[in-house]
Design a protein around this motif. Structure first.
Motif, short mmCIF file in Angstrom:
data_model
loop_
_atom_site.label_atom_id
_atom_site.label_comp_id
_atom_site.label_asym_id
_atom_site.label_seq_id
_atom_site.Cartn_x
_atom_site.Cartn_y
_atom_site.Cartn_z
N ASP A 71 8.03 -4.32 5.90
CA ASP A 71 7.26 -4.56 7.12
C ASP A 71 7.99 -4.05 8.34
O ASP A 71 7.40 -3.59 9.31
N LYS A 113 6.73 1.17 10.88
CA LYS A 113 7.62 0.11 10.39
C LYS A 113 9.00 0.17 11.05
O LYS A 113 9.77 -0.77 10.95
N SER A 127 0.81 -1.22 0.00
CA SER A 127 0.00 0.00 0.00
C SER A 127 0.84 1.27 0.00
O SER A 127 0.41 2.31 -0.51
N THR A 128 2.05 1.22 0.53
CA THR A 128 2.86 2.44 0.58
C THR A 128 3.47 2.72 -0.80
O THR A 128 3.38 3.83 -1.32
N LYS A 149 10.78 -8.05 4.91
CA LYS A 149 9.72 -7.87 3.93
C LYS A 149 8.99 -9.19 3.74
O LYS A 149 9.45 -10.23 4.21
N GLY A 150 7.87 -9.15 3.03
CA GLY A 150 7.17 -10.39 2.77
C GLY A 150 5.76 -10.42 3.33
O GLY A 150 5.05 -11.41 3.20
N GLY A 171 3.36 -9.05 2.17
CA GLY A 171 2.48 -9.22 1.02
C GLY A 171 2.79 -10.47 0.21
O GLY A 171 2.28 -10.64 -0.89
O1 DER Z 1 5.42 -7.63 1.18
C1 DER Z 1 6.16 -6.62 1.26
O2 DER Z 1 7.37 -6.69 1.51
C2 DER Z 1 5.52 -5.29 1.04
O3 DER Z 1 6.45 -4.35 0.69
C3 DER Z 1 4.69 -4.98 2.21
O4 DER Z 1 4.89 -5.79 3.29
C4 DER Z 1 4.70 -3.56 2.69
O5 DER Z 1 3.36 -3.29 2.63
P1 DER Z 1 2.66 -1.95 3.09
O6 DER Z 1 3.41 -0.84 2.38
O7 DER Z 1 1.26 -2.12 2.59
O8 DER Z 1 2.79 -1.90 4.57
#
Ligand code: DER
Length: 231
Positions: free
Chosen positions: A86, A129, A30-31, A102-103, A105
């Motif tokens: 994250d 974060k 989302s970012t 990360k991960g 998503g």
């Molecule tokens: O999966 C990832 O690494 C993404 O970058 C994600 O975790 C970050 O998501 P967000 O910007 O919606 O917090």
């Protein structure tokens, strides 16, 4: 997660770093979505860029925004990659300063490939974060048939692996590359580089979410601006 205003500020600031003619890694989440939307507006105003998506989600968004897409094997290099995270270690005194988890998503396999291939990799994040220690679970993408044997090896490493269940699908999350995800809780991670190498060496592991010495900077959106960390 953190406030949308903070995420938007971080994403839009990162998009300003994109130069005409750049090949840009387009992150997932989302970012980064705010950065992709800002790049889309710049493309409407004439900016020439080629994007490399890091997931089906970022591909869909880039296509909606009219950003032309390419692949790593069709370009000389990646000038800039923009991606979320994250967790971001934010402690200049720590050797792990700038290390990411990360991960969240489940896109970290292709994210790491694109992010690490870029001349410059910029993280976009909101303050939620930032952390001064790594103790969140580490997502580990595994070959589907390997999830039980990898879980056993994670236990031997002192971790606890949980197969990530899907929410809008019966059964586990399946990544864009067709793999499963084990969320591995290790508690406080003192030596992320060491753990990263151990995880990478496990048979059946495709990619893990520890990004050690990959990020060049983090743009942190706050309620009234953007703070930049350089590594
Ligand atoms: O999966 C990832 O690494 C993404 O970058 C994600 O975790 C970050 O998501 P967000 O910007 O919606 O917090």
């Amino acid at each position: 997660g953190g406030s949308d205003a903070a995420k938007r500020r971080a994403g839009e600031r990162a998009a300003e770093a994109v130069a005409d003619g750049d090949v840009v890694g387009l992150g997932t989440g989302s970012t980064t979505a705010y950065a992709i939307e800002a790049i889309g507006r710049a493309v409407d105003d004439g900016l020439e860029v080629r994007g490399i998506a890091t997931s089906f989600q970022s591909r869909q968004l880039a296509l909606e925004e009219g950003i032309s897409l390419t692949e790593l094997d069709a370009v000389e290099g990646v000038d800039l990659a923009i991606d979320g995270a994250d967790r971001v270690v934010d402690d200049p005194e720590s050797a792990a300063h700038g290390t990411l988890i990360k991960g969240g998503g489940a896109a970290h396999t292709r994210e790491k490939l694109v992010d690490a291939s870029a001349d410059r990799f910029v993280v976009v994040a909101d303050p939620s974060k930032l952390t001064d220690r790594l103790e969140a679970s580490v997502p580990v993408a595994v070959l589907p048939e390997a999830h039980t044997v990898v879980a056993e090896r994670i236990a031997e490493l002192g971790g606890e692996a949980t197969l990530r269940d899907a929410e809008h699908k019966d059964g586990p999350v399946v990544t864009d590359a067709g793999n499963l995800v084990l969320d591995c809780a290790f508690g406080p991670i003192g030596e992320p580089g060491e753990l990263a190498e151990r995880l990478s060496s496990l048979p059946g592991v495709v990619e893990h979410g520890l990004f050690v010495d990959v990020a060049d900077a983090t743009y942190v959106g706050t309620d009234d601006g953007v703070e930049v960390r350089r590594y």
